[in-house]
Design a protein around this motif. Structure first.
Motif, PDB file in Angstrom:
ATOM      1  N   VAL A   1     -97.828  32.865 -17.711  1.00  0.00           N
ATOM      2  CA  VAL A   1     -98.434  31.604 -18.113  1.00  0.00           C
ATOM      3  C   VAL A   1     -97.382  30.819 -18.883  1.00  0.00           C
ATOM      4  CG1 VAL A   1     -99.317  32.531 -20.282  1.00  0.00           C
ATOM      5  CG2 VAL A   1    -100.413  30.539 -19.283  1.00  0.00           C
ATOM      6  N   TYR A   2     -97.428  29.503 -18.781  1.00  0.00           N
ATOM      7  CA  TYR A   2     -96.569  28.710 -19.652  1.00  0.00           C
ATOM      8  C   TYR A   2     -97.340  27.500 -20.147  1.00  0.00           C
ATOM      9  CZ  TYR A   2     -95.648  25.738 -15.514  1.00  0.00           C
ATOM     10  OH  TYR A   2     -95.761  24.907 -14.432  1.00  0.00           O
ATOM     11  N   MET A   3     -96.880  26.946 -21.273  1.00  0.00           N
ATOM     12  CA  MET A   3     -97.549  25.803 -21.891  1.00  0.00           C
ATOM     13  C   MET A   3     -96.733  24.559 -21.591  1.00  0.00           C
ATOM     14  SD  MET A   3    -100.270  27.043 -23.208  1.00  0.00           S
ATOM     15  CE  MET A   3    -100.925  25.918 -24.442  1.00  0.00           C
ATOM     16  N   LYS A   4     -97.290  23.714 -20.732  1.00  0.00           N
ATOM     17  CA  LYS A   4     -96.554  22.565 -20.211  1.00  0.00           C
ATOM     18  C   LYS A   4     -96.752  21.342 -21.106  1.00  0.00           C
ATOM     19  CE  LYS A   4     -98.332  20.904 -16.621  1.00  0.00           C
ATOM     20  NZ  LYS A   4     -99.053  20.933 -15.344  1.00  0.00           N
ATOM     21  N   PHE A   5     -96.455  21.494 -22.395  1.00  0.00           N
ATOM     22  CA  PHE A   5     -96.624  20.362 -23.311  1.00  0.00           C
ATOM     23  C   PHE A   5     -95.674  19.224 -22.950  1.00  0.00           C
ATOM     24  CE2 PHE A   5     -97.796  23.835 -26.391  1.00  0.00           C
ATOM     25  CZ  PHE A   5     -99.127  23.480 -26.510  1.00  0.00           C
ATOM     26  N   HIS A   6     -96.148  17.989 -23.155  1.00  0.00           N
ATOM     27  CA  HIS A   6     -95.244  16.852 -23.117  1.00  0.00           C
ATOM     28  C   HIS A   6     -94.184  17.095 -24.203  1.00  0.00           C
ATOM     29  CE1 HIS A   6     -93.764  12.771 -23.683  1.00  0.00           C
ATOM     30  NE2 HIS A   6     -94.348  12.445 -22.543  1.00  0.00           N
ATOM     31  N   PRO A   7     -92.911  16.824 -23.903  1.00  0.00           N
ATOM     32  CA  PRO A   7     -91.852  17.120 -24.876  1.00  0.00           C
ATOM     33  C   PRO A   7     -92.106  16.503 -26.249  1.00  0.00           C
ATOM     34  CG  PRO A   7     -90.888  16.524 -22.765  1.00  0.00           C
ATOM     35  CD  PRO A   7     -92.374  16.319 -22.629  1.00  0.00           C
ATOM     36  N   ARG A   8     -92.788  15.372 -26.258  1.00  0.00           N
ATOM     37  CA  ARG A   8     -93.088  14.726 -27.532  1.00  0.00           C
ATOM     38  C   ARG A   8     -94.027  15.573 -28.391  1.00  0.00           C
ATOM     39  NH1 ARG A   8     -95.495   8.682 -28.100  1.00  0.00           N
ATOM     40  NH2 ARG A   8     -94.728   8.380 -30.221  1.00  0.00           N
ATOM     41  N   LEU A   9     -94.882  16.358 -27.746  1.00  0.00           N
ATOM     42  CA  LEU A   9     -95.866  17.148 -28.482  1.00  0.00           C
ATOM     43  C   LEU A   9     -95.402  18.576 -28.757  1.00  0.00           C
ATOM     44  CD1 LEU A   9     -99.201  16.114 -26.696  1.00  0.00           C
ATOM     45  CD2 LEU A   9     -98.154  15.145 -28.755  1.00  0.00           C
ATOM     46  N   SER A  10     -94.464  19.060 -27.973  1.00  0.00           N
ATOM     47  CA  SER A  10     -94.056  20.458 -28.097  1.00  0.00           C
ATOM     48  C   SER A  10     -93.704  20.810 -29.539  1.00  0.00           C
ATOM     49  CB  SER A  10     -92.821  20.735 -27.237  1.00  0.00           C
ATOM     50  OG  SER A  10     -93.116  20.511 -25.889  1.00  0.00           O
ATOM     51  N   PRO A  11     -94.301  21.868 -30.054  1.00  0.00           N
ATOM     52  CA  PRO A  11     -93.973  22.258 -31.435  1.00  0.00           C
ATOM     53  C   PRO A  11     -92.539  22.769 -31.559  1.00  0.00           C
ATOM     54  CG  PRO A  11     -95.583  23.775 -30.459  1.00  0.00           C
ATOM     55  CD  PRO A  11     -95.394  22.659 -29.487  1.00  0.00           C
ATOM     56  N   ILE A  12     -92.032  23.403 -30.516  1.00  0.00           N
ATOM     57  CA  ILE A  12     -90.621  23.801 -30.486  1.00  0.00           C
ATOM     58  C   ILE A  12     -89.916  22.855 -29.519  1.00  0.00           C
ATOM     59  CG2 ILE A  12     -88.981  25.653 -30.010  1.00  0.00           C
ATOM     60  CD1 ILE A  12     -91.217  27.653 -30.461  1.00  0.00           C
ATOM     61  N   LYS A  13     -88.929  22.130 -30.008  1.00  0.00           N
ATOM     62  CA  LYS A  13     -88.297  21.108 -29.175  1.00  0.00           C
ATOM     63  C   LYS A  13     -87.235  21.698 -28.264  1.00  0.00           C
ATOM     64  CE  LYS A  13     -90.698  17.763 -30.859  1.00  0.00           C
ATOM     65  NZ  LYS A  13     -91.912  17.404 -30.065  1.00  0.00           N
ATOM     66  N   ALA A  14     -86.554  22.716 -28.734  1.00  0.00           N
ATOM     67  CA  ALA A  14     -85.495  23.301 -27.917  1.00  0.00           C
ATOM     68  C   ALA A  14     -85.151  24.674 -28.464  1.00  0.00           C
ATOM     69  CB  ALA A  14     -84.254  22.413 -27.933  1.00  0.00           C
TER      70      ALA A  14
END
Length: 543
Positions: A434-447
């Motif tokens: 499974v993966y969490m496809k957050f919009h990059p703006r929302l992702s809690p971890i950016k990179a």
RNA sequence: GCGGGCGUAGCUCAAUGGUAGAGCGUCAGCCUUCCAAGCUGAAUGUUGCCGGUUCGAGUCCGGUCGCCCGCUCCA
């Protein structure tokens, strides 16, 4: 995309496993209707709140012009959770949030007192069956047929109805009434009360439960606002309420904002903050929490312009949610029908919901944000209750008026839940499943930065890159660094956390100063220059 | 509030009324030049809580709290 709803159990398990959302007070057995956010959840929620704040308050709808062609002006406030109780008197919450409810002693059913007759007519099985028994031409009373119904279908459909339990007695009361006033036949409500009453002299006429027919208890207030006491003594004089919405804190500061801030109508006031409601049935994970956070705008405009501002906000808010990755079949805009308009909404004025198809509502939708034309209802209420002069003098029009208000009111926790549900993507082909496809703006971890192996100088290069990324992007979300275990395992971890980009330092990096960018959603890998990573990530994050 | 289901390690689940276990995850070390979650080892439980029956309860009974589903509610 598959039409199969995602598993809420799996989503909740991942939320706990990865530290997005925990049950509140869990080690004490939890508390119904309250949820805590863990490290990733708290950052995710902050990112969504910041996105709203930046796009609404700081940049006035991202610099977009309003329907009048002018820039949009929004200013913030931060008002108290507890206010003078008169605020809730004026807003209607004290009355409206204490709806009289009636409990059925037969089946335990709760019925809102003011909805009883609608419920009987619209959704009561026994009631709708019973009305077929009345004379179809005159609507008159046919005692033998009523008796027959009571002894057959009535026993099954309305076992606790007086007519069913004591048909002869009940019908005799009815007959007495009809003979007593032959010129005034009982209407449907009176008839219904008679057939719900066994002991007329003891109880008076009663009203039946829509489900089982038993006589309902007396209406009792059902308190939907949390109460507390401001002051050391817990008496009525000190009673205060935790706000059930942030909106009223804006209305009661409207004049202060006008007097202190050189704003001119049309303009908006925005606020984020906690609100509290004693929900009858908290359920569906964080969807209906008793403590929740709102993001509200009250936009003040001339009464004649309310329609175009309503349409502007409705469309722009819909567009905003789409821009954060909720686009597609799971998001819809639903204009309210006339009969579901709230007490403050003008007939013919707009109210619409922006709704998301949560796994637990599918195939239906659940409300994410409501956009309502509240007319001048709130300002007028507060003007009348407080005596303050809240009218606005419009110099350009040379006109004094009470502005109308468009209210886009979004649920922050619901937004977070929608973002989590939308992002949750099962994929049996990858290690994490499974993966969490957050919009990059929302992702809690950016990179994330990964040295491919823990030797040959790679950790040192990675550590330097990490430090640069933290300096540049650390205020937006965390930058992960991991040099342990296999690279596949590290990628898998980032997939579950929803980190959109991983930068991997390998042997080639040491030769040609390039790194691999690994993309969460596609698993694709690109090669970019080490010194281009900051610009690359900045662009991907929309900066 | 009603009806139904559930509650054992961080997660998913085992354990005839008789010493609480496995897989995954986590952590440490090793190995690894890109998705081979590798290898070795370690930590982790008053079996939701309270009471009862019993020589003995994760297991049976009662209560309670919480979660899920349906009803209801959702200014």
């Amino acid at each position: 995309m598959s039409d199969q709803p995602k598993s809420m159990d799996e989503i909740m398990a991942l939320c706990k496993r990865r530290g997005f959302i925990f049950q509140a007070s869990e080690i004490y057995g939890g508390i119904q209707g309250f949820w805590d956010y863990g490290p990733l959840g708290a950052q995710l929620k902050k990112n969504l709140r910041d996105a709203w704040w930046d796009d609404v308050v700081m940049t006035g709808c991202r610099g977009q012009a309003g329907p009048d062609g002018q820039p949009i002006r929004i200013v913030p406030v931060d008002s108290c959770i507890i206010q003078n109780p008169k605020v809730w008197e004026a807003s209607g919450h004290l009355a409206g949030f204490a709806d009289p409810m009636r409990k059925c002693p037969g089946c335990g059913h709760f019925v809102r007192a003011d909805h009883l007759w609608d419920l009987l007519a619209e959704s009561s099985v026994w009631f709708n069956d019973l009305i077929q028994v009345f004379d179809p031409h005159t609507g008159g009373i046919d005692s033998p047929r009523l008796l027959q119904w009571a002894k057959s279908k009535g026993k099954r459909l309305a076992p606790n109805l007086a007519l069913v339990r004591q048909p002869e007695v009940t019908l005799s009361w009815l007959a007495t009434r009809v003979q007593g006033q032959p010129g005034v036949p009982p209407d449907m409500k009176e008839l219904t009360r008679y057939i719900a009453t066994e002991q007329l002299h003891e109880t008076g006429l009663q009203e039946p439960c829509p489900r089982c027919g038993a006589p309902l208890g007396e209406p009792a207030p059902f308190k939907l606002m949390f109460e507390s006491y401001a002051g050391l003594t817990q008496d009525e004089d000190n009673k205060v309420y935790l706000r059930p919405e942030t909106a009223q804190g804006i209305f009661i500061n409207y004049k202060n904002v006008l007097d202190s801030t050189r704003v001119k109508v049309p303009f908006g006031i925005a606020q984020t903050g906690k609100a509290f409601r004693n929900e009858v049935t908290p359920r569906n994970f964080t969807f209906r929490s008793r403590e929740f956070e709102q993001m509200e705008i009250e936009f003040f405009c001339h009464p004649d312009e309310s329609r175009k501002w309503y349409e502007f906000w409705r469309d722009w808010r819909m567009n905003w949610w789409e821009s954060l990755g909720l686009a597609g079949v799971n998001l819809q805009l639903r204009e309210h029908d006339a009969d579901e308009l709230a007490h403050y909404a003008k007939t013919g004025a707009g109210t619409s919901d922006i709704e998301y198809r949560f796994p637990f509502t599918a195939p239906g939708f659940g409300e994410l944000e409501g956009v309502a034309d509240r007319t001048d209802f709130d300002l007028r209420q507060h003007m009348e209750h407080s005596g303050a002069k809240l009218e606005y003098f419009d110099q350009e029009r040379n006109e004094r008026y009470l502005p109308h208000v468009i209210e886009p009111s979004a649920g922050l926790d619901r937004g977070v839940l929608a973002a989590i549900c939308e992002a949750f993507t099962p994929d049996p082909d990858r290690p994490s499943k499974v993966y969490m496809k957050f919009h990059p703006r929302l992702s809690p971890i950016k990179a994330a930065v990964f040295p491919l192996v823990k030797k040959d100088g790679m950790p040192e290069v990675g550590e330097k890159l990490r430090a640069e990324l933290v300096r540049r992007f650390g205020r937006l979300g965390s930058i992960d660094f991991d040099e342990k275990q296999s690279i596949g395992k590290r990628y898998a971890r980032m997939d579950e956390a929803g980190c959109p980009f991983c930068f991997t330092i390998d042997g080639d990096t040491m030769q040609d100063q390039t790194v691999t960018v690994r993309h969460r959603d596609t698993l694709a890998q690109d090669r970019i220059a080490l010194d281009a990573v900051l610009a690359y990530l900045g662009e991907k994050l929309g900066l």
